[in-house]
Scaffold this active site. Structure first.
Site, PDB file in Angstrom:
ATOM      1  N   ARG A 167      -9.695 -13.442   7.045  1.00 13.67           N
ATOM      2  CA  ARG A 167      -8.502 -13.968   6.369  1.00 13.67           C
ATOM      3  C   ARG A 167      -8.810 -15.225   5.575  1.00 13.67           C
ATOM      4  NH1 ARG A 167      -3.834 -11.369   8.242  1.00 13.67           N
ATOM      5  NH2 ARG A 167      -3.784 -10.865  10.460  1.00 13.67           N
ATOM      6  N   ASP A 222       0.874  -1.173   0.000  1.00 18.11           N
ATOM      7  CA  ASP A 222       0.000   0.000   0.000  1.00 18.11           C
ATOM      8  C   ASP A 222       0.913   1.227   0.000  1.00 18.11           C
ATOM      9  OD1 ASP A 222      -1.940   1.896   0.321  1.00 18.11           O
ATOM     10  OD2 ASP A 222      -2.634   1.211   2.274  1.00 18.11           O
TER      11      ASP A 222
HETATM   12  P1  5GP Z   1       2.139  -0.607   3.667  1.00 20.83           P
HETATM   13  O1  5GP Z   1       3.248  -0.555   4.674  1.00 20.83           O
HETATM   14  O2  5GP Z   1       2.596  -0.940   2.259  1.00 20.83           O
HETATM   15  O3  5GP Z   1       1.284   0.615   3.699  1.00 20.83           O
HETATM   16  O4  5GP Z   1       1.136  -1.696   4.141  1.00 20.83           O
HETATM   17  C1  5GP Z   1       1.398  -3.007   3.991  1.00 20.83           C
HETATM   18  C2  5GP Z   1       0.576  -3.843   4.915  1.00 20.83           C
HETATM   19  O5  5GP Z   1      -0.650  -3.184   5.264  1.00 20.83           O
HETATM   20  C3  5GP Z   1       0.187  -5.109   4.219  1.00 20.83           C
HETATM   21  O6  5GP Z   1       1.134  -6.114   4.423  1.00 20.83           O
HETATM   22  C4  5GP Z   1      -1.151  -5.415   4.848  1.00 20.83           C
HETATM   23  O7  5GP Z   1      -0.958  -6.145   6.032  1.00 20.83           O
HETATM   24  C5  5GP Z   1      -1.727  -4.067   5.182  1.00 20.83           C
HETATM   25  N1  5GP Z   1      -2.665  -3.588   4.139  1.00 20.83           N
HETATM   26  C6  5GP Z   1      -2.454  -2.681   3.165  1.00 20.83           C
HETATM   27  N2  5GP Z   1      -3.551  -2.504   2.400  1.00 20.83           N
HETATM   28  C7  5GP Z   1      -4.486  -3.351   2.910  1.00 20.83           C
HETATM   29  C8  5GP Z   1      -5.852  -3.660   2.546  1.00 20.83           C
HETATM   30  O8  5GP Z   1      -6.472  -3.142   1.604  1.00 20.83           O
HETATM   31  N3  5GP Z   1      -6.475  -4.582   3.331  1.00 20.83           N
HETATM   32  C9  5GP Z   1      -5.873  -5.201   4.388  1.00 20.83           C
HETATM   33  N4  5GP Z   1      -6.590  -6.089   5.046  1.00 20.83           N
HETATM   34  N5  5GP Z   1      -4.598  -4.946   4.743  1.00 20.83           N
HETATM   35  C10 5GP Z   1      -3.918  -4.035   4.010  1.00 20.83           C
END
Ligand code: 5GP
Ligand code: MG
Length: 180
Positions: A166, A104
């Site tokens: 999940r 994300d």
């Molecule tokens: P980042 O550090 O890239 O912002 O986030 C990564 C982590 O956030 C992912 O490994 C996941 O656990 C969580 N995450 C990001 N987007 C989503 C989403 O749309 N749904 C869920 N359930 N988790 C997300």
């Protein structure tokens, strides 16, 4: 479809088909080198299990745990990484593939990649099931990705909201009223 979802984004069939393609690609890439596959818990658990079974090649599995969300739906930016005893062992000279559920902001994977890079692997690549286009804060290279997904909060196939959903075999959008 689960009643807490507003729509399915990737069906079980679509996911399985794409994961098999990725597995075949990875088996070719890592032919003869027995890669260390590092799964990021808990979100990548289902993806990793299907992915390595789609790889017709010897692999070694390791895990590490990262969390940043708590029970929310936006990244806190405060990533906690727990190096399982599994990863204290030497990875220098090994071909390492990090497998995660979704990028994300990229903050989580950036931290993990930096941490593993210090341990002198022969190569270090990243495979994610999903990548969100919007809101990229930390640049992180992903060498393999299953799908480019919409910038919505998704659950299923490993992705949770407060540890729920999940085990749905498909991926969908959680109704906002569930988390507001
Ligand atoms: P980042 O550090 O890239 O912002 O986030 C990564 C982590 O956030 C992912 O490994 C996941 O656990 C969580 N995450 C990001 N987007 C989503 C989403 O749309 N749904 C869920 N359930 N988790 C997300
Ligand atoms: Mg995660």
């Amino acid at each position: 479809m689960h009643e807490d979802l507003s729509r399915v984004v990737y069906s079980e069939d679509e996911i399985q088909r794409r994961v098999r393609e990725l597995g075949a690609e990875l088996a070719r890439e890592y032919a003869g080198v027995r890669p260390l596959i590092v799964g990021i818990l808990k979100g990548s658990f289902f993806f990793l299990a299907d992915l390595v079974r789609a790889m017709d090649a010897p692999v070694e599995l390791r895990f590490l745990k990262a969390s940043s969300y708590g029970a929310g739906t936006v990244t806190s930016g405060n990533v906690v990484i727990d190096i399982a005893s599994d990863l204290q062992a030497d990875i220098s000279g090994r071909h390492v593939l990090v497998v995660d559920d979704i990028i994300d902001t990229g903050v989580t994977l950036r931290r993990i990649v930096d941490l593993l890079a210090e341990k002198n692997p022969a190569s270090l690549k990243v495979c994610v099931l999903l990548t969100k286009t919007a809101a990229r804060r930390a640049e992180v290279r992903h060498d393999y990705a299953g799908f480019v997904c919409p910038p919505e909060f998704l659950v299923g196939y490993g992705l949770d909201y407060a540890e729920r959903y999940r085990n749905l075999p498909y991926i969908g959008v959680l109704r906002p009223e569930i988390y507001i």
